[in-house]
Design a protein around this motif. Structure first.
Motif, PDB file in Angstrom:
ATOM      1  N   ARG A  18      56.640  69.827  41.565  1.00  0.00           N
ATOM      2  CA  ARG A  18      55.488  69.033  41.977  1.00  0.00           C
ATOM      3  C   ARG A  18      54.872  69.621  43.247  1.00  0.00           C
ATOM      4  O   ARG A  18      55.546  70.167  44.090  1.00  0.00           O
ATOM      5  CB  ARG A  18      55.926  67.588  42.223  1.00  0.00           C
ATOM      6  N   ARG A  19      53.562  69.487  43.363  1.00  0.00           N
ATOM      7  CA  ARG A  19      52.853  69.873  44.574  1.00  0.00           C
ATOM      8  C   ARG A  19      51.661  68.936  44.702  1.00  0.00           C
ATOM      9  O   ARG A  19      51.668  67.841  44.124  1.00  0.00           O
ATOM     10  CB  ARG A  19      52.404  71.330  44.495  1.00  0.00           C
ATOM     11  N   GLY A  20      50.604  69.341  45.437  1.00  0.00           N
ATOM     12  CA  GLY A  20      49.437  68.484  45.601  1.00  0.00           C
ATOM     13  C   GLY A  20      48.600  68.401  44.337  1.00  0.00           C
ATOM     14  O   GLY A  20      48.895  69.043  43.335  1.00  0.00           O
ATOM     15  N   PRO A  21      47.528  67.609  44.347  1.00  0.00           N
ATOM     16  CA  PRO A  21      46.661  67.440  43.177  1.00  0.00           C
ATOM     17  C   PRO A  21      46.162  68.784  42.642  1.00  0.00           C
ATOM     18  O   PRO A  21      45.817  69.692  43.408  1.00  0.00           O
ATOM     19  CB  PRO A  21      45.499  66.599  43.715  1.00  0.00           C
ATOM     20  N   ASN A  22      46.151  68.909  41.342  1.00  0.00           N
ATOM     21  CA  ASN A  22      45.766  70.166  40.686  1.00  0.00           C
ATOM     22  C   ASN A  22      44.265  70.143  40.408  1.00  0.00           C
ATOM     23  O   ASN A  22      43.814  69.709  39.338  1.00  0.00           O
ATOM     24  CB  ASN A  22      46.560  70.329  39.384  1.00  0.00           C
ATOM     25  N   ARG A  23      43.487  70.614  41.372  1.00  0.00           N
ATOM     26  CA  ARG A  23      42.027  70.594  41.223  1.00  0.00           C
ATOM     27  C   ARG A  23      41.545  71.639  40.222  1.00  0.00           C
ATOM     28  O   ARG A  23      40.490  71.471  39.593  1.00  0.00           O
ATOM     29  CB  ARG A  23      41.368  70.810  42.586  1.00  0.00           C
ATOM     30  N   HIS A  27      50.227  63.489  35.031  1.00  0.00           N
ATOM     31  CA  HIS A  27      51.226  64.049  35.962  1.00  0.00           C
ATOM     32  C   HIS A  27      50.854  65.488  36.338  1.00  0.00           C
ATOM     33  O   HIS A  27      51.007  65.874  37.510  1.00  0.00           O
ATOM     34  CB  HIS A  27      52.620  64.017  35.334  1.00  0.00           C
ATOM     35  N   GLU A  77      48.264  65.482  38.875  1.00  0.00           N
ATOM     36  CA  GLU A  77      48.788  65.054  40.183  1.00  0.00           C
ATOM     37  C   GLU A  77      49.595  66.149  40.872  1.00  0.00           C
ATOM     38  O   GLU A  77      49.947  66.018  42.045  1.00  0.00           O
ATOM     39  CB  GLU A  77      49.670  63.814  40.009  1.00  0.00           C
ATOM     40  N   GLY A  78      49.910  67.218  40.138  1.00  0.00           N
ATOM     41  CA  GLY A  78      50.606  68.341  40.762  1.00  0.00           C
ATOM     42  C   GLY A  78      51.888  68.780  40.102  1.00  0.00           C
ATOM     43  O   GLY A  78      52.517  69.753  40.551  1.00  0.00           O
ATOM     44  N   SER A  79      52.312  68.091  39.035  1.00  0.00           N
ATOM     45  CA  SER A  79      53.526  68.517  38.332  1.00  0.00           C
ATOM     46  C   SER A  79      53.246  69.772  37.519  1.00  0.00           C
ATOM     47  O   SER A  79      52.145  69.966  37.008  1.00  0.00           O
ATOM     48  CB  SER A  79      54.019  67.403  37.406  1.00  0.00           C
TER      49      SER A  79
END
Length: 468
Positions: free
Chosen positions: A3-8, A48, A51-53
């Protein structure tokens, strides 16, 4: 999952595609079945990811591929935001990090011999990775074979010992499938071919012959891997074949391999690469390419164009292929040369022929994509009429294709007969493609489940494929 920050990046691609999260999940699940995967993602999983997963391989590659198909362009893994951090030690990095083509050949064969490493590398989606194919040097003049080379050898310009091995394994593959005897070919390349490549680093005639024969063997290994349900590992073998063909200055062999890759891409719903590679194959073929090579390349691009909805372009390529095929047949009849009776799944016969059965099958594929089921059925029947009885793989695939076409024409009785004939070949095959073809036939017969004969055939297919 990490996981990390939002995946733009993924959010941007999803917005560009016009898909909902649920539609992306369904597309990934559907493509996964073509790779032999059973995936059950839904909109929650995509949420997910946004959201960064990061899902485990090969899912990020599947995401890139389905988005590429939706957007009509190649989408690389890095564009999705799902790529693992640098230095994570992917299977592809471990096998392919060396820049020397011969070392890569050795690494690929060693990987194929190890079940764990083999599956790990096959999870790395080739088409989604930004791997650049070897390009032909600009302004380089194509090499022409010396007079008499083609007549003397099955593989023009190849070392005769390697050519004999190509012939033997190509015949085994055509009869029984890519999962049969593949480990023997990989071992031969690793133990016999790699040392010869390392001992022939120059650009002399004998070195060129070893390189050409080696390229044919890696092409054949790529075919076998793809047929066995390991398409990504197969792609890496094809790439090695391209590198060796380039070193051998064998432009026609390079084009044949690129065209074969294009058709595999089409089978895997990667239309962007299928377009790119089928076009490049024709552009890169030597101006003096034999009629059989030009026929093979035009037929391949015709199938891709038909699948892409380019009706006029597909028909133009089909006509060009037919002219080459007819001219070759006329030349053969004038010299008494046998044009061969191979099938539609081999790479240009043994790299020298494009047999009538193969070409008629490809014609049927083009016509089927264009919606002309009646003429497609005729083409498949003509292909079967000249196929060798022992070529179980291609006969099964052609019977299955004809059965589906006849169902579309409303001829259930004839379709069931073709299903039975396809089933008769299945026990002698070792191929993921044949299992997939019969499974698709069983699904096609679902609307007729109350018909006694259709129910019987569906049950027989279920019993056969349950053992796969």
């Amino acid at each position: 999952m990490t996981r990390r920050g939002p995946n733009r990046q993924l959010a941007g691609l999803l917005a560009e595609s016009g898909w909902s999260a649920g539609e992306l999940a369904r597309a990934v699940n559907a493509l996964g079945t073509k790779y032999g995967l059973r995936l059950r993602y839904d909109r929650t999983a995509v949420a997910h990811w946004l959201e960064g997963s990061r899902p485990r391989p090969p899912v990020p590659g599947l995401v890139a591929q389905v988005l590429g198909r939706r957007l009509g362009r190649v989408v690389h893994l890095g564009e999705t935001g799902l790529e693992r951090p640098a230095g994570s030690g992917s299977a592809a990095d471990a096998v392919l990090r060396d820049g020397d083509p011969v070392d890569r050949v050795a690494a690929l064969c060693d990987t194929d011999a190890d079940p764990v490493r083999r599956l790990a590398l096959n999870r790395e989606m080739f088409a989604a990775t930004d791997i650049r194919l070897p390009s032909w040097p600009s302004g380089a003049e194509p090499r022409t074979d010396r007079p008499g080379d083609t007549a003397r050898r099955e593989v023009p310009g190849a070392d005769p010992r390697l050519a004999d091995v190509v012939t033997a394994f190509a015949e085994l593959t055509e009869k029984y499938g890519g999962a049969h005897a593949r480990s023997a070919l990989g071992t031969y390349i690793s133990d016999d071919v790699v040392p010869r490549l390392r001992a022939s680093p120059g650009a002399g005639t004998s070195d060129s012959e070893v390189l050409t024969g080696s390229a044919c063997l890696m092409h054949l290994l790529g075919m076998m891997l793809s047929d066995a349900g390991l398409p990504n590992l197969g792609y890496h073998c094809y790439r090695s074949a391209l590198e060796l063909a380039c070193r051998a200055d064998n432009r026609n062999l390079y084009a044949i391999t690129l065209r074969t890759m294009a058709v595999l891409a089409l089978r895997l719903d990667d239309l962007a690469h299928a377009r790119q590679w089928s076009q490049s194959a024709l552009e890169l073929a030597a101006p003096t390419a034999p009629l059989t090579v030009r026929c093979y390349l035009h037929a391949g691009r015709a199938v891709v164009r038909a699948a892409d909805g380019e009706r006029e372009g597909a028909l133009a390529d089909l006509r060009a292929a037919e002219r080459c095929h007819d001219a070759e047949a006329d030349a053969d009849s004038g010299t008494g040369t046998d044009s061969g009776t191979g099938t539609g799944t081999e790479p240009l016969g043994l790299f020298t022929r494009y047999p009538p059965a193969a070409f008629r099958y490809q014609r049927g594929e083009v016509l089927l994509w264009l919606g002309d089921r009646t003429r497609a059925a005729v083409a498949f029947q003509e292909s079967l009429a000249v196929r060798p009885p022992a070529h179980h793989i291609s006969r099964l695939l052609t019977h299955a294709r004809l059965a589906g076409t006849l169902l579309g024409l409303g001829d259930l009785e004839a379709a069931l007969d073709q299903c039975r004939q396809a089933c008769a070949h299945y026990p002698l095959t070792a191929s993921r493609r044949t299992t997939a073809a019969l499974t698709a036939l069983r699904r096609s017969l679902a609307p007729y489940r109350r018909h006694p004969l259709a129910r019987e055939v569906r049950g027989h297919i279920a019993r056969l494929t349950s053992r796969a």
